[in-house]
Design a protein around this motif. Structure first.
Motif, PDB file in Angstrom:
ATOM      1  N   SER A 201      -6.456  42.077  38.311  1.00  0.00           N
ATOM      2  CA  SER A 201      -6.263  43.394  38.913  1.00  0.00           C
ATOM      3  C   SER A 201      -6.520  44.501  37.891  1.00  0.00           C
ATOM      4  O   SER A 201      -7.066  45.559  38.223  1.00  0.00           O
ATOM      5  CB  SER A 201      -4.852  43.521  39.497  1.00  0.00           C
ATOM      6  N   LEU A 202      -6.157  44.261  36.614  1.00  0.00           N
ATOM      7  CA  LEU A 202      -6.405  45.250  35.559  1.00  0.00           C
ATOM      8  C   LEU A 202      -7.893  45.408  35.280  1.00  0.00           C
ATOM      9  O   LEU A 202      -8.348  46.477  34.855  1.00  0.00           O
ATOM     10  CB  LEU A 202      -5.676  44.843  34.273  1.00  0.00           C
ATOM     11  N   GLU A 203      -8.669  44.316  35.531  1.00  0.00           N
ATOM     12  CA  GLU A 203     -10.118  44.376  35.342  1.00  0.00           C
ATOM     13  C   GLU A 203     -10.792  45.176  36.454  1.00  0.00           C
ATOM     14  O   GLU A 203     -11.968  45.527  36.349  1.00  0.00           O
ATOM     15  CB  GLU A 203     -10.707  42.954  35.314  1.00  0.00           C
ATOM     16  N   GLY A 204     -10.039  45.454  37.516  1.00  0.00           N
ATOM     17  CA  GLY A 204     -10.586  46.231  38.629  1.00  0.00           C
ATOM     18  C   GLY A 204     -11.576  45.472  39.485  1.00  0.00           C
ATOM     19  O   GLY A 204     -12.402  46.074  40.195  1.00  0.00           O
ATOM     20  N   LEU A 205     -11.511  44.130  39.463  1.00  0.00           N
ATOM     21  CA  LEU A 205     -12.452  43.314  40.226  1.00  0.00           C
ATOM     22  C   LEU A 205     -12.046  43.211  41.691  1.00  0.00           C
ATOM     23  O   LEU A 205     -10.866  43.292  42.038  1.00  0.00           O
ATOM     24  CB  LEU A 205     -12.532  41.912  39.617  1.00  0.00           C
ATOM     25  N   GLN A 206     -13.041  43.009  42.544  1.00  0.00           N
ATOM     26  CA  GLN A 206     -12.794  42.873  43.972  1.00  0.00           C
ATOM     27  C   GLN A 206     -12.133  41.526  44.254  1.00  0.00           C
ATOM     28  O   GLN A 206     -12.590  40.486  43.781  1.00  0.00           O
ATOM     29  CB  GLN A 206     -14.117  42.971  44.744  1.00  0.00           C
ATOM     30  N   MET A 207     -11.073  41.548  45.023  1.00  0.00           N
ATOM     31  CA  MET A 207     -10.376  40.312  45.396  1.00  0.00           C
ATOM     32  C   MET A 207     -10.665  39.985  46.851  1.00  0.00           C
ATOM     33  O   MET A 207     -10.865  40.887  47.668  1.00  0.00           O
ATOM     34  CB  MET A 207      -8.877  40.459  45.170  1.00  0.00           C
ATOM     35  N   ASP A 208     -10.650  38.686  47.169  1.00  0.00           N
ATOM     36  CA  ASP A 208     -10.889  38.289  48.552  1.00  0.00           C
ATOM     37  C   ASP A 208      -9.699  37.511  49.089  1.00  0.00           C
ATOM     38  O   ASP A 208      -8.657  37.398  48.422  1.00  0.00           O
ATOM     39  CB  ASP A 208     -12.184  37.475  48.670  1.00  0.00           C
ATOM     40  N   GLN A 209      -9.857  36.968  50.288  1.00  0.00           N
ATOM     41  CA  GLN A 209      -8.738  36.274  50.928  1.00  0.00           C
ATOM     42  C   GLN A 209      -8.285  35.048  50.138  1.00  0.00           C
ATOM     43  O   GLN A 209      -7.105  34.683  50.151  1.00  0.00           O
ATOM     44  CB  GLN A 209      -9.134  35.858  52.346  1.00  0.00           C
ATOM     45  N   LEU A 216      -0.401  34.090  46.392  1.00  0.00           N
ATOM     46  CA  LEU A 216       0.788  34.050  47.253  1.00  0.00           C
ATOM     47  C   LEU A 216       1.389  32.647  47.275  1.00  0.00           C
ATOM     48  O   LEU A 216       2.616  32.487  47.304  1.00  0.00           O
ATOM     49  CB  LEU A 216       0.425  34.502  48.668  1.00  0.00           C
ATOM     50  N   THR A 217       0.535  31.631  47.260  1.00  0.00           N
ATOM     51  CA  THR A 217       1.026  30.254  47.172  1.00  0.00           C
ATOM     52  C   THR A 217       1.780  30.045  45.863  1.00  0.00           C
ATOM     53  O   THR A 217       2.830  29.381  45.828  1.00  0.00           O
ATOM     54  CB  THR A 217      -0.146  29.263  47.265  1.00  0.00           C
ATOM     55  N   ALA A 218       1.254  30.634  44.777  1.00  0.00           N
ATOM     56  CA  ALA A 218       1.931  30.537  43.479  1.00  0.00           C
ATOM     57  C   ALA A 218       3.296  31.223  43.520  1.00  0.00           C
ATOM     58  O   ALA A 218       4.289  30.691  43.009  1.00  0.00           O
ATOM     59  CB  ALA A 218       1.058  31.161  42.392  1.00  0.00           C
ATOM     60  N   CYS A 219       3.367  32.389  44.153  1.00  0.00           N
ATOM     61  CA  CYS A 219       4.646  33.106  44.264  1.00  0.00           C
ATOM     62  C   CYS A 219       5.654  32.282  45.063  1.00  0.00           C
ATOM     63  O   CYS A 219       6.833  32.186  44.709  1.00  0.00           O
ATOM     64  CB  CYS A 219       4.429  34.466  44.937  1.00  0.00           C
ATOM     65  N   GLY A 220       5.182  31.675  46.146  1.00  0.00           N
ATOM     66  CA  GLY A 220       6.068  30.841  46.953  1.00  0.00           C
ATOM     67  C   GLY A 220       6.560  29.629  46.190  1.00  0.00           C
ATOM     68  O   GLY A 220       7.731  29.249  46.278  1.00  0.00           O
ATOM     69  N   GLY A 221       5.670  29.029  45.398  1.00  0.00           N
ATOM     70  CA  GLY A 221       6.062  27.857  44.617  1.00  0.00           C
ATOM     71  C   GLY A 221       7.111  28.161  43.577  1.00  0.00           C
ATOM     72  O   GLY A 221       7.952  27.319  43.262  1.00  0.00           O
ATOM     73  N   LEU A 222       7.094  29.372  43.045  1.00  0.00           N
ATOM     74  CA  LEU A 222       8.070  29.778  42.023  1.00  0.00           C
ATOM     75  C   LEU A 222       9.296  30.461  42.615  1.00  0.00           C
ATOM     76  O   LEU A 222      10.199  30.853  41.874  1.00  0.00           O
ATOM     77  CB  LEU A 222       7.411  30.749  41.035  1.00  0.00           C
ATOM     78  N   LEU A 223       9.307  30.640  43.934  1.00  0.00           N
ATOM     79  CA  LEU A 223      10.343  31.439  44.605  1.00  0.00           C
ATOM     80  C   LEU A 223      10.388  32.842  44.012  1.00  0.00           C
ATOM     81  O   LEU A 223      11.450  33.462  43.895  1.00  0.00           O
ATOM     82  CB  LEU A 223      11.726  30.769  44.493  1.00  0.00           C
ATOM     83  N   ASN A 243      -6.084  40.401  57.664  1.00  0.00           N
ATOM     84  CA  ASN A 243      -6.783  39.120  57.608  1.00  0.00           C
ATOM     85  C   ASN A 243      -5.843  37.987  57.996  1.00  0.00           C
ATOM     86  O   ASN A 243      -4.722  37.884  57.480  1.00  0.00           O
ATOM     87  CB  ASN A 243      -7.330  38.904  56.188  1.00  0.00           C
ATOM     88  N   ILE A 244      -6.271  37.122  58.892  1.00  0.00           N
ATOM     89  CA  ILE A 244      -5.401  36.062  59.418  1.00  0.00           C
ATOM     90  C   ILE A 244      -5.037  35.053  58.334  1.00  0.00           C
ATOM     91  O   ILE A 244      -3.900  34.552  58.284  1.00  0.00           O
ATOM     92  CB  ILE A 244      -6.082  35.373  60.621  1.00  0.00           C
ATOM     93  N   PHE A 245      -5.975  34.769  57.431  1.00  0.00           N
ATOM     94  CA  PHE A 245      -5.715  33.828  56.337  1.00  0.00           C
ATOM     95  C   PHE A 245      -4.660  34.393  55.391  1.00  0.00           C
ATOM     96  O   PHE A 245      -3.712  33.702  55.001  1.00  0.00           O
ATOM     97  CB  PHE A 245      -7.031  33.558  55.595  1.00  0.00           C
ATOM     98  N   VAL A 246      -4.810  35.662  55.036  1.00  0.00           N
ATOM     99  CA  VAL A 246      -3.866  36.315  54.130  1.00  0.00           C
ATOM    100  C   VAL A 246      -2.506  36.484  54.798  1.00  0.00           C
ATOM    101  O   VAL A 246      -1.456  36.273  54.180  1.00  0.00           O
ATOM    102  CB  VAL A 246      -4.417  37.677  53.660  1.00  0.00           C
ATOM    103  N   GLY A 247      -2.517  36.856  56.073  1.00  0.00           N
ATOM    104  CA  GLY A 247      -1.256  37.010  56.808  1.00  0.00           C
ATOM    105  C   GLY A 247      -0.471  35.715  56.862  1.00  0.00           C
ATOM    106  O   GLY A 247       0.754  35.705  56.669  1.00  0.00           O
ATOM    107  N   SER A 248      -1.169  34.611  57.098  1.00  0.00           N
ATOM    108  CA  SER A 248      -0.502  33.300  57.133  1.00  0.00           C
ATOM    109  C   SER A 248       0.086  32.957  55.775  1.00  0.00           C
ATOM    110  O   SER A 248       1.195  32.404  55.682  1.00  0.00           O
ATOM    111  CB  SER A 248      -1.500  32.215  57.565  1.00  0.00           C
TER     112      SER A 248
END
Length: 682
Positions: A201-209, A216-223, A243-248
């Motif tokens: 995010s600091l590099e300012g690069l475009q992120m996708d789903q 988000l999976t990493a955040c969930g795994g670490l609680l 986005n349905i993938f991101v929302g899920s």
């Protein structure tokens, strides 16, 4: 078909071939190819691509070999890359190796366009060192090749090598960063994945789903709820907020972080949902002990016309198991049969657990026996089912068969088999299994295993040995462990060890009323009413209250809940009348009320009245009135069954000739013809 038209030039022929390729009509494309008076490398590549795109590896190889025999054709990098990609997609490594040989022979080994597919093919086949050799021998490498190699290293589990390669890249794109974040997440390095997301995010690069889904999976795994919310805020400022993938992934993250209400908000705001989205919220409800909501969301899902997959159905069946809802679980079993997903091992395993937790151990065993393939979860589910039912010999026998089949038990398996030993008083067998768990299977004990051993020793009356075992433990027992010891001290009326356990529990959880209640029971059993009064005063001063006991029974899709002396049920008059009649018949049969279950210093008649109106007795009486005689009466209780209710239910089963199944906080009790499946050892 072209006889009446002017003879087309080579460019026109190739244009026609390309048109048939795009339409997917490969057979007609080949006919046109055969009619061509002259062909070039483009013509051959188009036909090879046509067969390769349709997955026809035999025809692709035939055309490729014919092309090689045509000495007038100058081969191109497209030819080789197409054939390598085909070999990779079809898993034909031997063909890929042959193509690799041709690439080297014809001097195309230095082309990045050809090298990247080779790296991908070898890494997908698990031949990571071959992939690395191709990569290392390339004189030039682009970002695509680096990304391919990084993915390959992450796929066999060489995450540190992939990270080193990532750091060596002179130039990185969004795919490079996303690939690393995904790989770190998949290899259990969730904290590192979140840190890399921050760097990206600091590099300012475009992120996708895929970037957002992985972090988000990493955040969930670490609680890591705080970090998950930060990612959510970031997503909200992008095109991916709907986005349905991101929302899920957001729903899944909030569920794993125990923020079920936030998951609900995200779920309800989503304008488009698929089976993954519905499954995420359903599983989240189940994992957060909202089993009723999980069943409800499954029904809503069906109303919206979303067909469940095996994972969804297995999850809702697991929720039914937690609710001990046999009727609904059986309906989902029927759906699994009709839809065919019963063949999935996840569904069968969930059904085995369901029937086991609902007391239908025969149905569990039937399902287990019918499975063509069983995994460790299947065996563990069956072991746990037998254990909860008090079938110690069957539990141990099944466990030994599991080992004989070469399957590795896990910590859950050992909890089941150790519990079975505890409930059957098999102390030495339990000791041996506990030792083998550590020494032979390399499983590090968790608090549940230690609690099983405390229960094993103390339930058998070896309270001093249990105390010694606790003193040798690497860490102090958890609250359940101390409460387990206290319960046995109550049964054996051991005040000294009981006080030690109560003080330890009180120190660990000052606001847990169990230490006061259980020690009070020990004092009451020894007639020390002054001490009981002091403990009760201590509870009042601290604002502590005992968890009220309650029992419930299901009838006509409605759950009827009872507490002691409960008169809120619309059929209370009939229930109490039934109990009075039963009590009279039990006394005639020789039933003697167990006064030790009453923790109040009151008269004998008042104690008997208290005993007669315990919650499980009210639920059983309801069942006797309304449940048809051909069906067993199924009662669930949130606490352990007291000694008097256990004894009384044996008499009731004999007098009424009914099967009564009681699932309490510890195990199942099947009462039949005046006996209980636990053998009066619970």
């Amino acid at each position: 078909m072209f006889d009446h038209l002017p003879v087309p030039n080579l460019f026109s022929w190739n244009t026609i071939l390309s048109a048939y390729l795009k339409s997917g009509n490969i057979a007609e494309m080949h006919v046109i190819f055969n009619r061509m008076p002259v062909r070039d490398v483009v013509s051959w590549n188009l036909l090879i691509s046509g067969y390769a795109g349709s997955g026809s590896i035999v025809e692709s190889v035939k055309v490729y070999n014919l092309m090689l025999k045509d000495g007038a054709i100058n081969l191109s990098r497209i030819t080789f890359s197409t054939m390598v990609i085909l070999s990779s997609n079809q898993g034909c490594v031997d063909l890929g190796r042959q193509i690799h040989g041709h690439i080297m022979k014809f001097g195309f080994v230095s082309y990045v366009f050809v090298g990247s597919p080779l790296v991908d093919m070898y890494s997908k086949a698990g031949l990571i060192y071959d992939a690395k050799r191709v990569f290392d021998e390339m004189p030039e490498r682009n970002i695509v090749m680096y990304n391919t190699m990084i993915t390959g290293l992450q796929r066999c589990g060489l995450i540190e090598d992939s990270r080193e390669l990532f750091c060596d890249m002179q130039e990185r794109d969004s795919v490079s960063w996303t690939t690393m974040i995904t790989g770190l997440t998949q290899n259990g390095m969730s904290k590192e994945a979140i840190d890399m997301f921050r760097e990206m995010s600091l590099e300012g690069l475009q992120m996708d789903q895929y970037t957002f889904g992985s972090v988000l999976t990493a955040c969930g795994g670490l609680l890591a709820l705080k970090e998950g919310k930060q990612v959510h805020a970031y997503i909200f400022r992008t095109y991916y907020k709907d986005n349905i993938f991101v929302g899920s992934a957001l729903v899944d993250m909030y569920c794993k972080c125990r923020s079920i209400r936030s998951a609900e908000i995200v779920f309800k705001r989503m304008t488009c949902k698929n089976v993954v989205t519905w499954t995420a919220i359903l599983v989240g409800y189940g994992q957060n002990s909202f089993s009723e909501e999980a069943v409800r969301i499954f029904c809503d899902m069906q109303r919206y016309g979303i067909e469940p997959d095996d994972f969804t159905l297995g999850s809702v069946i697991s929720s039914c198991a937690n609710l001990a809802s046999l009727e609904e679980g059986a309906q989902f079993h029927g759906k699994a049969l009709v839809s065919g997903v019963i063949s999935f091992i996840t569904v069968s395993n969930a059904l085995i657990t369901l029937y086991g937790k609902c007391g239908s151990i025969e149905d569990s065993h039937r399902l287990f026996s019918e499975m063509s393939i069983r995994d460790e979860v299947s065996w563990t589910a069956m072991v746990s089912g037998y254990s909860q039912f008090g079938k110690a010999n069957e539990t141990i026998e099944l466990f030994e068969k599991m080992l004989a089949h070469g399957l590795r038990p896990d910590g859950v398996t050992f909890i089941g088999v150790l519990s079975a030993c505890s409930r059957a008083g098999l102390v030495e067998k339990g000791r041996h299994l506990f030792d083998s768990m550590i020494k032979e299977h390399g499983i590090r004990p968790i608090p549940d295993h230690y609690t099983c051993m405390i229960d094993l020793l103390s339930r058998a009356g070896r309270l001093e040995e249990a105390q010694s075992f606790i003193n040798k433990m690497p860490t102090s027992p958890d609250a359940i462990g101390w409460a387990t010891l206290l319960s046995s001290c109550r049964f054996y009326r051991n005040i000294e060890i009981g006080k030690w356990a109560a003080e330890s529990l009180k120190e660990l959880e000052p606001h847990n009323p169990a230490s006061y209640v259980l020690l009070s029971s020990i004092y009451a059993a020894n007639g020390k009413w002054e001490e009981v009064a002091q403990l009760r005063k201590g509870m009042r001063d601290k604002g502590l209250r005992k968890d009220p006991g309650c029992s419930w029974i299901k009838y006509k899709n409605r759950v009827h809940i009872f507490s002691a002396d409960d008169q809120s049920n619309p059929f209370s008059d009939q229930i109490y009348s039934e109990l009075e009649e039963l009590n009279y018949k039990m006394l005639q049969e020789g039933y003697v009320p167990d006064m030790s279950s009453v923790l109040h210093d009151v008269g004998e008649s008042e104690k008997i009245k208290m005993l007669n109106h315990h919650s499980e007795k009210l639920a059983i009486a309801f069942g006797l009135i309304f449940i048809p005689p051909r069906l067993p009466i199924r009662v669930v209780k949130n606490l352990r069954v007291c000694g008097d209710c256990h004894n009384a239910t044996k008499y009731i089963s004999k007098i009424t000739q009914r099967e009564i199944l009681v699932r309490d906080a510890a195990r199942f009790h099947l009462f039949k013809d005046g006996t209980c499946s636990c053998g009066d050892f619970w």
